[in-house]
Design a protein around this motif. Sequence first.
Motif, PDB file in Angstrom:
ATOM      1  N   LEU A 107       0.452  -0.354  11.350  1.00 21.25           N
ATOM      2  CA  LEU A 107      -0.031  -1.617  10.826  1.00 21.25           C
ATOM      3  C   LEU A 107       0.158  -1.549   9.408  1.00 21.25           C
ATOM      4  O   LEU A 107       0.842  -0.420   8.961  1.00 21.25           O
ATOM      5  CB  LEU A 107      -2.019  -1.697  11.077  1.00 21.25           C
ATOM      6  CG  LEU A 107      -1.809  -2.220  12.842  1.00 21.25           C
ATOM      7  CD1 LEU A 107      -3.926  -2.367  12.686  1.00 21.25           C
ATOM      8  CD2 LEU A 107      -1.469  -3.587  13.080  1.00 21.25           C
ATOM      9  N   GLY A 108       0.570  -2.842   8.992  1.00 23.70           N
ATOM     10  CA  GLY A 108       1.005  -2.086   6.706  1.00 23.70           C
ATOM     11  C   GLY A 108      -0.359  -3.689   5.855  1.00 23.70           C
ATOM     12  O   GLY A 108      -0.292  -4.417   7.228  1.00 23.70           O
TER      13      GLY A 108
ATOM     14  N   ARG B  35      -8.909  10.116   1.250  1.00 19.90           N
ATOM     15  CA  ARG B  35      -9.250   9.466   2.695  1.00 19.90           C
ATOM     16  C   ARG B  35      -7.924   8.529   2.429  1.00 19.90           C
ATOM     17  O   ARG B  35      -7.733   7.935   4.445  1.00 19.90           O
ATOM     18  CB  ARG B  35     -10.599   9.577   2.779  1.00 19.90           C
ATOM     19  CG  ARG B  35     -10.472   9.410   4.458  1.00 19.90           C
ATOM     20  CD  ARG B  35     -11.878   9.705   5.363  1.00 19.90           C
ATOM     21  NE  ARG B  35     -12.031  10.474   4.481  1.00 19.90           N
ATOM     22  CZ  ARG B  35     -12.566  11.942   5.470  1.00 19.90           C
ATOM     23  NH1 ARG B  35     -12.286  11.762   6.639  1.00 19.90           N
ATOM     24  NH2 ARG B  35     -13.107  13.160   5.564  1.00 19.90           N
ATOM     25  N   MET B  36      -8.205   7.089   1.886  1.00 19.51           N
ATOM     26  CA  MET B  36      -7.599   6.504   2.545  1.00 19.51           C
ATOM     27  C   MET B  36      -5.488   6.461   2.685  1.00 19.51           C
ATOM     28  O   MET B  36      -5.253   5.451   3.389  1.00 19.51           O
ATOM     29  CB  MET B  36      -7.776   5.441   1.628  1.00 19.51           C
ATOM     30  CG  MET B  36      -7.821   5.185  -0.193  1.00 19.51           C
ATOM     31  SD  MET B  36      -7.709   3.500  -1.334  1.00 19.51           S
ATOM     32  CE  MET B  36      -6.649   4.218  -2.915  1.00 19.51           C
ATOM     33  N   PHE B  37      -6.041   7.714   1.854  1.00 19.17           N
ATOM     34  CA  PHE B  37      -4.152   7.548   2.296  1.00 19.17           C
ATOM     35  C   PHE B  37      -3.961   8.514   3.325  1.00 19.17           C
ATOM     36  O   PHE B  37      -2.896   8.970   3.715  1.00 19.17           O
ATOM     37  CB  PHE B  37      -4.127   8.316   0.793  1.00 19.17           C
ATOM     38  CG  PHE B  37      -3.642   7.411  -0.694  1.00 19.17           C
ATOM     39  CD1 PHE B  37      -2.702   6.298  -0.918  1.00 19.17           C
ATOM     40  CD2 PHE B  37      -4.733   7.194  -1.555  1.00 19.17           C
ATOM     41  CE1 PHE B  37      -2.844   6.008  -2.080  1.00 19.17           C
ATOM     42  CE2 PHE B  37      -4.976   6.772  -2.288  1.00 19.17           C
ATOM     43  CZ  PHE B  37      -3.930   6.138  -2.683  1.00 19.17           C
TER      44      PHE B  37
ATOM     45  N   SER C  72      -0.513   3.443   1.997  1.00 12.83           N
ATOM     46  CA  SER C  72       0.822   4.670   2.483  1.00 12.83           C
ATOM     47  C   SER C  72       1.280   4.280   1.527  1.00 12.83           C
ATOM     48  O   SER C  72       2.276   4.983   0.669  1.00 12.83           O
ATOM     49  CB  SER C  72       1.940   3.943   4.093  1.00 12.83           C
ATOM     50  OG  SER C  72       1.963   2.466   3.596  1.00 12.83           O
ATOM     51  N   GLY C  73       1.321   3.233   0.130  1.00 14.49           N
ATOM     52  CA  GLY C  73       1.764   3.086  -1.102  1.00 14.49           C
ATOM     53  C   GLY C  73       1.229   2.823  -1.874  1.00 14.49           C
ATOM     54  O   GLY C  73      -0.020   1.748  -1.889  1.00 14.49           O
ATOM     55  N   ALA C  74       1.392   2.715  -3.642  1.00 17.00           N
ATOM     56  CA  ALA C  74       0.286   2.246  -4.452  1.00 17.00           C
ATOM     57  C   ALA C  74       1.215   1.291  -5.815  1.00 17.00           C
ATOM     58  O   ALA C  74       1.897   2.916  -6.099  1.00 17.00           O
ATOM     59  CB  ALA C  74      -1.321   2.469  -4.367  1.00 17.00           C
TER      60      ALA C  74
ATOM     61  N   ALA D  91      -0.037  -0.731  -0.396  1.00 12.29           N
ATOM     62  CA  ALA D  91       0.277  -1.112   0.756  1.00 12.29           C
ATOM     63  C   ALA D  91      -0.140   0.081   2.052  1.00 12.29           C
ATOM     64  O   ALA D  91      -0.404   1.041   1.423  1.00 12.29           O
ATOM     65  CB  ALA D  91       2.020  -0.085   0.816  1.00 12.29           C
ATOM     66  N   MET D  92      -0.229  -0.707   2.942  1.00 13.42           N
ATOM     67  CA  MET D  92      -1.256   0.462   4.221  1.00 13.42           C
ATOM     68  C   MET D  92      -0.378   0.177   5.502  1.00 13.42           C
ATOM     69  O   MET D  92       0.405  -1.506   5.716  1.00 13.42           O
ATOM     70  CB  MET D  92      -2.427  -0.077   3.631  1.00 13.42           C
ATOM     71  CG  MET D  92      -3.435  -0.277   3.089  1.00 13.42           C
ATOM     72  SD  MET D  92      -4.711  -0.807   3.966  1.00 13.42           S
ATOM     73  CE  MET D  92      -5.888  -1.028   1.972  1.00 13.42           C
TER      74      MET D  92
END
Length: 428
Positions: A7-8, A342-344, A360-362, A384-385
């Motif tokens: 998912l994203g 952890r959120m990464f 996945s990125g910020a 971005a998730m």
Amino acid sequence: MSSRRRLGLSVGVAGVLLFSGCATDPAPPTTAQLSKAPSVTFQQIGIDQVRAESAEVVTATRDLGVALAQAEPDTGGTNRVVSPWSAMTALGMVRAGADGTTADELDRALGPYRPKALAALLGQLDVIGGDPGTVDEDNPPTPPVYRQGTGAFVQKSSSLGRQYLTDLSSFFDTGVYPIDFRTPQAANAINEWIAVNTGGQITQAPVPPDPETVFSLLSTVYLGAAWDRPFTQTIDDGTFTTGPGRTVPTAMMSQTDDFRLARGAGWTALELPYGGGGLAMQVVLPDVGASVGSTLSGAVLGAVSDGLKRARPAEVSVTMPRWKIEQTVDLAPVLEGLGARRMFTSDADLSAIGEDVFVSGAAQSATITVGEKGTVAAAVTQVAMTTTGLPPEQPETFDADRPFVYQIVDTSTSLPLFLGVVANPTAN
């Protein structure tokens, strides 16, 4: 990476110093329509109702801004601009969907989650108002135009937790824009939303959506404001010291008037108010021989705001450069350095947003233009998730002719909207 279905989610924040809007969207993009939680309205919470919690959020926002501004190594010539408040608002929306260890890490990194205080601070600035699209960068307005907008773009086929949708409406005054991230129109919708909310100062999301994205949160902050007392003189043959023995020719702007001035250990600070709205720029000049890094700390900037609140206006002769700065910061190493790791990872718990998603990125992009007449500034952040005293007989002087720190604040709460460093005003 986990073999689970990907998912994203992208969370974006765009900011410019000029317009107030609690977090509602002034002009939704034509390619997507806003849908809010039924029968849920934004909580109108006064600052006095949550004074202690708001002070905590202000301090945490300042500390986050310092961490963002320090993301790049200090090479002695690095100009900087970040938006602490836009980043805090976006990460607040992430925190609203976090649980377990992920929530605990975010609270340690950003301070305890205070949704009512976030809503109160958003509402505090909402009274300024204005339309970013009407602002002339060469002639910033009085009163200021300030706006913060928030929005959540969600994949049409995805579901969103009812409580999370309620929290977005209650505390961030937003809902969702259903779009199809698998089409080019998704990027167009997000970019259009950003451009509208930032008066065209920011036109591209820092992390473009891809077909695997399912959710994107955005928060914009925009400011366009004229000085209460514009600079009346220009010194074309001025100089700015960028380092020991190094100077660059720089046109300087100058004026003499009554301003608040404060001093502390190793620094002198000046407050330049904008015309109306309770907003001001605070310029923090290190003592001769001290590095700009010595003043780039949450403790110093908090002391600056406190000292300037207590100071009485006195005649000051001010000289400082014009500047325009643009910067992009990778937020991931900053947040990981603050302990939000952890959120990464695939162990992230963001279940209120979506099952099995992780960041996945910020990144944050920001821009600020400062001249004789005023200021225009903007920022966009994206996460971005994916799955897994008496007046002196002579005027005081304040010559910002060497590297300095600046912050733009709401003077009633000291909430930092923008923060940065001018190391070389001739470099963009």
